[in-house]
Design an enzyme around this catalytic site. Structure first.
Site, PDB file in Angstrom:
ATOM      1  N   ASP A   1     132.764  84.614  69.606  1.00  0.00           N
ATOM      2  CA  ASP A   1     132.701  86.080  69.572  1.00  0.00           C
ATOM      3  C   ASP A   1     131.272  86.604  69.650  1.00  0.00           C
ATOM      4  OD1 ASP A   1     131.934  85.173  67.093  1.00  0.00           O
ATOM      5  OD2 ASP A   1     133.422  86.315  65.956  1.00  0.00           O
TER       6      ASP A   1
ATOM      7  N   LYS B   1     127.125  83.353  54.007  1.00  0.00           N
ATOM      8  CA  LYS B   1     127.520  84.643  53.419  1.00  0.00           C
ATOM      9  C   LYS B   1     127.098  84.797  51.960  1.00  0.00           C
ATOM     10  CE  LYS B   1     130.957  85.301  56.916  1.00  0.00           C
ATOM     11  NZ  LYS B   1     131.548  84.111  57.483  1.00  0.00           N
TER      12      LYS B   1
ATOM     13  N   ASP C   1     127.698  89.993  67.006  1.00  0.00           N
ATOM     14  CA  ASP C   1     128.957  89.290  66.749  1.00  0.00           C
ATOM     15  C   ASP C   1     130.049  90.324  66.998  1.00  0.00           C
ATOM     16  OD1 ASP C   1     131.346  88.541  65.526  1.00  0.00           O
ATOM     17  OD2 ASP C   1     130.345  87.401  63.962  1.00  0.00           O
TER      18      ASP C   1
END
Ligand code: GDD
Ligand code: MG
Length: 319
Positions: free
Chosen positions: A104, A155, A212
């Site tokens: 992506d 993250k 993204d």
């Protein structure tokens, strides 16, 4: 040389569009997302492996109907194996230095230069890096003075990131990486990267743009970025008497009533726009219809979706 594209996510952040079409083939300016990664690959990449697990038939059909100039191998996972498991699942195809991508990602990475960098620096792999203001939704790296990655966090909580330099989701690896991936469902980012840093994982920074495109906001950001770079793309077959075009747009649709379009709109062939409608910063796919006087902004309008006369659609995904 081979390239692996990880394209098996469910595309949840693009639902309901991704209920009827998998994320890898969602058209970004008329070209499926994954082709934005395949087309700029260096010539020596003759084979592209797509690791998929959702709507495989749809992706297969696209590549049967469109020659992209490379051998395409589509490998399905009955159950999504995670980014690491997906790579391990195709290990028998990866016996030499290979590219790998998150499917992506839309970026201006010069893949040839990155390959040169990898070959001259050695090590188990090279990871493209991109600076962002808030890295909490990404993988974050710390590098030493030589550009070698010395720490990797996936993250991190806001405020706990070790830097603003993120994993751009584009890699070059040596096959040795595959020996470090356990069997089963495995996250490359959480379970593999932190443990291979001692084998030499180098960062590669590049200029230009990186997005993204996995959410509505970021997909439209990618569309805006490319339109600003490429300028207007209006098919000459378009009949547009009375249509007001603003800024850069890509228009394939052929029958438009007087309406206002732009900036940053992609109208796919077969999309209909009725009189007095206004569309801005949006994608409208084939068979979709924007009713008289309707307003569409910041939205993705999927194939066959209908926006009623006079309706206002802001920041939505319709399918
Ligand atoms: N085959 C397969 N199987 N592919 C998968 C699977 C799976 O089980 N899970 C995810 N993928 C694919 C997705 O389709 C996507 O193209 C890519 O792997 C990354 O997954 P995302 O779900 O989009 O991850 P992310 O965006 O939250 O984070 C990743 O990308 C960031 C950059 O965009 C990580 O790699 C981060 O470290 C990175 O910064
Ligand atoms: Mg993503």
């Amino acid at each position: 040389m081979k390239a692996l594209i990880l394209a098996g996510g469910l595309g949840t952040r693009l639902r309901p569009l991704t209920f009827s079409m998998p994320k890898p083939v969602v058209p970004l300016l008329g070209k499926p997302l994954v082709r934005h990664l395949i087309d700029p690959l260096p010539d020596e990449v003759d084979t592209v492996i797509l690791a998929v697990s959702y709507m495989k038939e749809y992706i297969e059909r696209y590549f049967q109907e469109n020659d992209v100039g490379r051998n395409i191998i589509i490998v399905n996972e009955d159950v999504p194996l995670g980014t690491g498991g997906a790579m391990k699942n195709v290990a028998h195809n990866l016996d030499d230095t290979f590219f790998a991508f998150n499917g992506d990602v839309i970026c201006s990475l010069d893949m040839e230069s990155m390959l040169h960098h990898h070959r001259s620096h050695g090590g188990i792999g090279t990871m493209a890096l991109w600076p962002v203001e808030d890295p909490s939704a990404f993988g974050v790296v710390a590098t030493d003075d030589s550009g070698r990655i010395v720490d990797f966090q996936e993250k991190p909580e806001r405020g706990e990131a070790i830097s603003n330099n993120i994993n751009a989701g584009a890699y070059i690896f040596e096959p040795e990486l595959l020996d470090h991936i356990p069997d089963g469902v495995v996250s490359l980012e959480r379970e593999v990267f932190p443990h291979i840093l001692h084998r030499g994982l180098h960062g590669y920074n590049f200029e230009g743009y990186w997005v993204d495109a996995g959410t509505r906001e970021s997909f439209l950001r990618a569309q805006r970025t490319l339109l600003d770079l490429k300028g207007n793309m209006i098919s000459c077959a378009t009949r547009h008497a009375g249509v007001e075009f603003i800024g850069p747009n890509m228009i394939e649709a052929t029958h438009l009533s007087p309406c206002r379009i732009g900036p940053h709109v992609y109208l796919e062939r077969g999309a209909e726009v009725h009189q007095g409608a206004q569309i801005e910063d949006s994608m409208v796919l084939t068979g979709a219809s924007i009713g008289r006087g309707a307003i569409v902004k910041g939205s993705l309008v999927g194939p066959g979706a209908r926006v009623a006369e006079g309706e206002t659609v802001l920041d939505r995904i319709l399918a």
